[in-house]
Design an enzyme around this catalytic site. Structure first.
Site, PDB file in Angstrom:
ATOM      1  CB  CYS A   1      -1.071  -0.202   0.666  1.00 36.99           C
ATOM      2  SG  CYS A   1      -0.722   1.159   1.344  1.00 36.99           S
TER       3      CYS A   1
ATOM      4  CB  CYS B   1       1.964   1.343   0.177  1.00 35.50           C
ATOM      5  SG  CYS B   1       1.426   1.474   1.824  1.00 35.50           S
TER       6      CYS B   1
END
Length: 107
Positions: free
Chosen positions: A35, A32
């Protein structure tokens, strides 16, 4: 300096639910991009709120049951727990200042 710690299904209750201080849980994954982008912001927040807030990371790929239990559909999702109860959430990327504003009323 305090850093976010990895938490999984085995120690989630001890680290989050039973914590004496509020806990910010970062649901994330290695693949991600947002993230990865929020990770340094969370580390800076951990340093600034040391002793008042605990920050933990839950890898959704390794902890599917936890992600499902808390209805995680988008990452990064941040859940804020206080006294063992879920009190707030934030979805998506945020700056350290935005994160500080988000947790301020709970610490």
């Amino acid at each position: 300096m305090s850093k976010p710690i990895a938490v999984g299904e085995a120690n989630f209750h001890a680290e989050v639910i039973a914590s004496a201080v509020p806990v910010l849980v970062d649901f994330w994954a290695t693949w991600c991009g947002p993230c990865k982008a929020i990770a340094p912001e969370l580390e800076a927040l951990a340093a600034e709120t040391e002793g008042k807030l605990k920050i933990v990371k839950v890898d959704v790929d390794a902890n599917n049951d936890l992600a499902a239990q808390y209805g995680i559909r988008s990452i990064p999702t941040l859940l804020l727990f206080k006294n063992g109860e879920l009190v707030d959430n934030h979805i998506g990327l945020a700056s350290k200042q935005d994160l500080l504003n988000f947790v301020q009323s709970h610490i």
